[in-house]
Scaffold this motif. Structure first.
Motif, PDB file in Angstrom:
ATOM      1  N   ASP A  58      48.002  37.443  20.663  1.00  0.00           N
ATOM      2  CA  ASP A  58      47.083  37.893  21.688  1.00  0.00           C
ATOM      3  C   ASP A  58      47.291  37.986  22.629  1.00  0.00           C
ATOM      4  O   ASP A  58      47.324  37.293  23.179  1.00  0.00           O
ATOM      5  N   GLY A  59      48.689  39.380  22.763  1.00  0.00           N
ATOM      6  CA  GLY A  59      49.203  38.640  23.984  1.00  0.00           C
ATOM      7  C   GLY A  59      49.529  39.095  25.086  1.00  0.00           C
ATOM      8  O   GLY A  59      50.061  39.313  26.466  1.00  0.00           O
ATOM      9  N   HIS A  60      48.025  39.684  24.931  1.00  0.00           N
ATOM     10  CA  HIS A  60      47.288  40.143  27.194  1.00  0.00           C
ATOM     11  C   HIS A  60      45.646  40.441  26.587  1.00  0.00           C
ATOM     12  O   HIS A  60      44.741  41.050  25.836  1.00  0.00           O
ATOM     13  N   CYS A  61      44.758  38.877  27.406  1.00  0.00           N
ATOM     14  CA  CYS A  61      42.924  39.353  26.969  1.00  0.00           C
ATOM     15  C   CYS A  61      42.791  38.124  28.817  1.00  0.00           C
ATOM     16  O   CYS A  61      44.420  37.314  28.723  1.00  0.00           O
ATOM     17  N   HIS A  62      41.901  38.439  28.970  1.00  0.00           N
ATOM     18  CA  HIS A  62      41.356  37.935  30.372  1.00  0.00           C
ATOM     19  C   HIS A  62      40.350  36.940  29.910  1.00  0.00           C
ATOM     20  O   HIS A  62      39.503  37.372  29.506  1.00  0.00           O
ATOM     21  N   LEU A  63      40.123  35.951  30.326  1.00  0.00           N
ATOM     22  CA  LEU A  63      39.331  34.533  30.365  1.00  0.00           C
ATOM     23  C   LEU A  63      38.997  33.797  31.327  1.00  0.00           C
ATOM     24  O   LEU A  63      39.722  33.865  32.073  1.00  0.00           O
ATOM     25  N   ASP A  64      37.437  33.947  31.817  1.00  0.00           N
ATOM     26  CA  ASP A  64      37.008  33.390  32.998  1.00  0.00           C
ATOM     27  C   ASP A  64      37.951  33.833  34.229  1.00  0.00           C
ATOM     28  O   ASP A  64      38.824  32.672  34.523  1.00  0.00           O
ATOM     29  N   GLN A  65      38.688  34.899  34.263  1.00  0.00           N
ATOM     30  CA  GLN A  65      39.060  35.262  35.629  1.00  0.00           C
ATOM     31  C   GLN A  65      38.743  35.441  36.417  1.00  0.00           C
ATOM     32  O   GLN A  65      38.172  36.562  36.618  1.00  0.00           O
ATOM     33  N   PRO A  66      38.113  34.699  38.004  1.00  0.00           N
ATOM     34  CA  PRO A  66      37.561  35.612  38.579  1.00  0.00           C
ATOM     35  C   PRO A  66      38.393  36.635  39.215  1.00  0.00           C
ATOM     36  O   PRO A  66      39.687  36.691  39.717  1.00  0.00           O
ATOM     37  N   SER A  67      36.574  37.340  40.092  1.00  0.00           N
ATOM     38  CA  SER A  67      37.813  38.599  40.646  1.00  0.00           C
ATOM     39  C   SER A  67      37.738  39.185  42.232  1.00  0.00           C
ATOM     40  O   SER A  67      36.453  38.387  42.374  1.00  0.00           O
ATOM     41  N   SER A  68      37.759  39.304  42.988  1.00  0.00           N
ATOM     42  CA  SER A  68      37.585  39.634  44.478  1.00  0.00           C
ATOM     43  C   SER A  68      36.329  40.560  44.509  1.00  0.00           C
ATOM     44  O   SER A  68      35.447  39.808  45.724  1.00  0.00           O
ATOM     45  N   ASP A  69      36.312  41.726  43.872  1.00  0.00           N
ATOM     46  CA  ASP A  69      33.833  42.014  43.725  1.00  0.00           C
ATOM     47  C   ASP A  69      33.320  41.036  43.501  1.00  0.00           C
ATOM     48  O   ASP A  69      32.221  41.531  43.294  1.00  0.00           O
ATOM     49  N   GLY A  70      33.168  39.834  43.140  1.00  0.00           N
ATOM     50  CA  GLY A  70      32.201  39.262  42.943  1.00  0.00           C
ATOM     51  C   GLY A  70      31.170  39.004  41.384  1.00  0.00           C
ATOM     52  O   GLY A  70      30.580  38.333  40.932  1.00  0.00           O
ATOM     53  N   SER A  71      32.901  39.790  40.309  1.00  0.00           N
ATOM     54  CA  SER A  71      32.374  39.765  39.437  1.00  0.00           C
ATOM     55  C   SER A  71      31.799  38.712  38.683  1.00  0.00           C
ATOM     56  O   SER A  71      33.743  38.375  39.151  1.00  0.00           O
ATOM     57  N   VAL A  72      31.684  38.473  37.801  1.00  0.00           N
ATOM     58  CA  VAL A  72      31.574  37.234  36.424  1.00  0.00           C
ATOM     59  C   VAL A  72      32.019  37.820  35.192  1.00  0.00           C
ATOM     60  O   VAL A  72      31.053  38.290  34.891  1.00  0.00           O
ATOM     61  N   MET A  73      33.165  37.109  34.416  1.00  0.00           N
ATOM     62  CA  MET A  73      33.925  37.739  33.426  1.00  0.00           C
ATOM     63  C   MET A  73      32.830  37.113  32.788  1.00  0.00           C
ATOM     64  O   MET A  73      32.135  35.164  32.694  1.00  0.00           O
TER      65      MET A  73
END
Ligand code: URP
Ligand code: ZN
Ligand code: ZN
Length: 472
Positions: A58-73
């Motif tokens: 899988d050449g593109h996935c997001h895991l445990d990636q913090p983001s600036s809006d405060g959302s949590v994966m």
């Protein structure tokens, strides 16, 4: 002949180029013999009549990636890779994202910490370069590429990630010199901001207006610009998550002019449309992703692009935001304006089965294209081949044995991600991975995970080199 660890006998083995019925002998986690294997083994599995493919990359996935809006994966490296494994994926490439003002090295160290002791399957990292300072360009990035971080994503949109065209040129020039593979998120940021303001002024803030804020012309223009910048520098780039016929046409034209443009698409652009964003209430937020799902006509063109080779890579772009609660899709409120809804859909477990069921089993693509799109080409493009992505002597024994005889209705409760929905709820599927092997270890069998959390190994990637083709 010394004893093998495992022989899988009589499987119908499919690769990006061949299909044959035969045996696979495995020793020390690697494919040791192919064809008719006469040696003995500690374990023998009879796979007569069963389809076998390489484990997915899988050449593109997001895991445990913090983001600036405060959302949590919702998925970390444990749940995300567990879910991937159940879906037949044995290698994942999530993103290590540079925060503006911080170094790339800090991002890499942070993501290694996040992954530590968790992955069930093997993993590498793409970098996201959001702040290409002179130090990043002159020292950090070249050093990281030489250490095996050979692919990085460039954003043309999102305030906290986007870079200017001039910065893109700097990054592409560096990629050319160092043999790295740049990936580009192609959407025109100013157009999105302008349209979003206009929609908001008109009170159009529901999830369905997300699609109106990002019409295809915005993706087409950015794809054209990304291609032009790559042409100027004369370096291959990969355009990620292509959603529309309009953007695909730009890629097709560039490819027909002999420019090395690679392209990725994802399940959401085959199985969702903008109508899914218009589901009642806030439901449409489940399908908010960027670029947004388009029309049935776009879907048909994307299928054509998969068939004819415009696309080399089929990834999940798994972005695991739960629908209920306050940390995912509703981080800005139970019925927030579309601009404040975290972008992305989950799909790390369903990627392979959706393409097998709807693509191969329905005759839209052949099995070789399936293998190439889901495993071989991403392994090649991201410098992991031949260790990953195929079934050849000496490669890691990452294998999937499919069940193509038990159709079922897909529901979220049979999935193993930590997200509370799947956008594909209720779809009828005809295929699902029954047995999944990672480096010769049977990690998935009979709906059970036998692989230990933390067994996944970190993968360094090779650099692009002249003479090494990046296409399957
Ligand atoms: O909407 C999407 N695709 N979210 C994930 C982040 C990205 O741009 O890939
Ligand atoms: Zn993106
Ligand atoms: Zn993504």
């Amino acid at each position: 002949m010394s004893e093998l660890d495992l022989i899988i006998r009589n499987a119908e083995v499919a690769t990006a180029t061949d299909v044959f019925v035969g045996d696979i002998g495995i020793a020390n986690g690697k494919v040791a013999q192919l064809g008719t294997v006469t040696a003995d083994a500690r374990r023998i599995i009879d796979a007569r009549g069963r389809l076998m493919t390489p484990g997915g990359v899988d050449g593109h996935c997001h895991l445990d990636q913090p983001s600036s809006d405060g959302s949590v994966m919702a998925d970390d490296f444990a749940t995300g890779t567990l879910s991937a494994a159940f879906g037949g994926t044995t290698t994942v490439l999530p993103f290590a994202c540079q925060q503006k003002g911080n170094t790339l090295r800090a991002a890499i160290e942070d993501y290694h910490r996040r992954a530590h002791g968790k992955p069930v399957i093997d993993y590498g990292f793409h970098l996201i370069v959001s702040d290409p300072t002179p130090t990043v360009l002159g020292e950090e990035l070249p050093a990281l590429i030489r250490e095996g971080y050979t692919h990085f994503k460039i954003y043309m949109t999102y305030d906290d990630l986007k870079v200017t065209d001039r910065q893109i040129l700097d990054l592409l020039a560096l990629a050319r010199v160092e043999g790295a593979m740049p990936m580009i998120h192609a959407e025109n940021d100013d157009c999105i901001a302008w349209l979003t303001d206009l929609l908001e002024e008109a009170g159009k803030t529901a999830p369905r207006f997300h699609a109106e804020s990002r019409p295809t012309v915005i993706e087409r223009e950015a794809a054209h610009r990304a291609i032009s910048l790559a042409e100027l520098i004369d370096v291959p780039v990969l355009i990620v998550h292509v959603s529309s016929h309009a953007a695909m046409s730009q890629i097709e034209q560039a490819q027909s002019r002999g420019i090395q443009i690679f392209a990725e698409t994802c399940p959401q652009y085959l199985f969702l449309t903008a109508d899914d964003l218009a589901a009642p209430g806030f439901e449409g937020a489940k399908c908010i992703c960027s670029p947004p799902p388009r029309t049935r006509d776009d879907q048909e063109h994307i299928w054509r692009g998969l068939r004819t080779g415009v696309f080399q890579v089929f990834s999940s772009d798994h972005a695991p935001y739960s629908f209920e609660g306050t940390s995912g899709k509703r981080v800005a409120g139970a019925s927030a304006k579309f601009r404040a809804v975290p972008n992305g859909v989950p799909g790390i477990e369903t990627r392979m089965a959706l393409l097998m069921s709807e693509g191969v089993m329905k005759g839209r693509i052949d099995i070789h294209k399936f293998v190439s799109l889901t495993a071989t080409a991403p392994a090649k493009i991201y410098g992991l081949y031949p260790k990953k992505g195929s079934i050849v002597p000496g490669c890691d024994a990452d294998l999937v044995i499919w069940n193509t005889e038990r159709p079922f209705t897909l529901t979220n409760d049979r999935l193993h991600h930590n997200v509370d929905y799947t956008p594909y709820e209720g779809m009828q599927l005809s295929s699902w991975p029954d047995m999944v092997f990672s480096r010769g270890e049977l990690i998935i069998e009979n709906g059970e995970c036998l692989g230990q959390r933390g067994r996944g190994q970190y993968l360094k990637s090779a650099r692009r080199s002249a003479g090494r083709s990046a296409v399957a």
